[in-house]
Each structure stands twice: as structure tokens, then as C-alpha cells.
Design a protein around this motif. Structure first.
Motif, short mmCIF file in Angstrom:
data_model
loop_
_atom_site.label_atom_id
_atom_site.label_comp_id
_atom_site.label_asym_id
_atom_site.label_seq_id
_atom_site.Cartn_x
_atom_site.Cartn_y
_atom_site.Cartn_z
N VAL A 1 0.84 -1.25 0.12
CA VAL A 1 0.05 0.10 -0.24
C VAL A 1 0.88 1.17 0.14
O VAL A 1 1.70 1.49 0.84
N VAL A 2 0.77 2.03 -0.95
CA VAL A 2 1.41 3.39 -1.09
C VAL A 2 0.31 4.43 -0.64
O VAL A 2 -0.68 4.45 -1.02
N THR A 3 0.93 5.26 0.25
CA THR A 3 -0.02 6.48 0.79
C THR A 3 0.98 7.69 0.96
O THR A 3 2.11 7.83 0.85
N VAL A 4 0.27 8.82 1.16
CA VAL A 4 1.05 10.05 1.46
C VAL A 4 1.57 10.18 3.05
O VAL A 4 1.02 9.48 3.60
N ASP A 5 2.74 10.78 3.12
CA ASP A 5 3.11 11.05 4.36
C ASP A 5 2.14 12.27 5.15
O ASP A 5 2.29 13.35 4.48
N SER A 6 1.66 12.04 6.29
CA SER A 6 0.81 13.13 6.77
C SER A 6 1.59 14.07 7.53
O SER A 6 1.27 15.23 7.89
N ARG A 7 3.12 13.96 7.53
CA ARG A 7 3.87 14.89 8.23
C ARG A 7 4.88 15.57 7.16
O ARG A 7 5.36 16.52 7.44
N SER A 8 5.01 14.95 5.95
CA SER A 8 5.56 15.65 5.01
C SER A 8 4.92 15.78 3.63
O SER A 8 4.82 14.34 3.26
#
Length: 155
Positions: free
Chosen positions: A36-43
Motif C-alpha cells: 500500500v502506498v500513501t502520502v506522509d501526513s507529516r511531509s
């Protein structure tokens, strides 16, 4: 299952990149076929790549957060809302959706960085800028907000 190290990768015109053989072997040994690929919520500068079982545990934890928390809802929207299931093809490549590549600014060259249970995927230029920033900040930058557990580790 642990992922370590940094690998420079090429991203083709269709958005495909090859999972390094050592990581592919590690995934296969643990019978992991889906990522699963997703965005980084901190960057906004990187993507996070998880083996499916690790992501499912993270998703479960996120869904248990209280709905009245604005920060919890934002994190759920980013991490779960952008999550995309991937499979490695027969040659060990994964296809990154254009929306995720655009979000993190990933171009033709990228870095895959092992982070224990997951990977970070950075555009080459964004990674180089981040590393340069860390060098400029020096070793004690941010030490004031470091958790006690980190301060007790001897490197």
C-alpha cells in the motif's frame, strides 16, 4: 520483517519503478504480495510504502481515533484517503499512480529508504534538499522536542 538502507531508483514514463531485489526477496520470504502506498501526513515531500499487513494494522489504529478530533480526521483523510493498493509485477516493478507522484513531486529519479516496517519514497531532488537542510541545522536541532526514549539511545 525489517527494511533498511537507501536505494536510488529510476521512474519510467508510466510511473513504474523496480523494488530492489533485497527488499523483494524479504517480501517474498514473508509471503507479502501486496503493498500500500500513501502520502506522509507529516511531509508532503514523500510517500510511504507499506506491506499490506502492516498497513492494515495502521488503518485499524487510525479508524479507532475519535471522529471529533480535527487532527485525527485530517490524518485519516491523508493516510487512508490516499492509500492505493499495489502489486509487484513479474519483474518486481510497481506502478505509482500519477496523483501520488504529483503529490510528492516524484519525477524520473527517486530514493527508496527503508524505515523498519515501511519505506519512504522521495523524489531525488527533494531528498537531497532535505539532507542538506539537516546538515545545516546541525546535530542538536530539534532536540528540545525529542522524546525521552530517543535521548536515551546511544548511537
Amino acid at each position: 520483517m525489517r527494511f533498511r538502507g537507501i536505494t536510488k531508483l529510476s521512474v519510467d514514463a508510466k510511473g513504474r519503478l523496480a523494488m530492489p531485489k533485497n527488499h523483494r526477496d524479504n517480501l517474498e520470504k514473508n509471503q507479502i504480495k501486496e503493498l500500500v502506498v500513501t502520502v506522509d501526513s507529516r511531509s508532503a515531500a514523500c510517500l510511504l510504502v507499506y506491506p499490506m499487513p502492516i498497513y492494515e494494522e495502521l488503518e485499524r489504529q487510525l479508524m479507532e481515533l475519535p471522529n471529533h478530533s480535527a487532527e485525527a480526521r485530517k490524518t485519516q483523510r491523508l493516510i487512508i484517503g490516499h492509500a492505493t493498493e499495489l502489486e509487484l509485477d513479474a519483474t518486481g516493478r510497481m506502478l505509482l499512480p500519477a496523483e501520488l507522484r504529483d503529490y510528492a513531486g516524484i519525477g524520473r529519479k527517486a530514493y527508496l529508504i527503508g524505515q523498519g516496517k515501511k519505506f519512504e519514497l522521495w523524489d531525488e531532488n527533494a531528498w537531497d534538499l532535505e539532507c542538506e537542510k539537516w546538515k545545516q541545522e546541525g546535530p542538536d536541532h530539534g532536540a528540545g522536542d525529542a522524546p525521552a526514549e530517543l535521548l536515551n539511545i546511544s548511537f
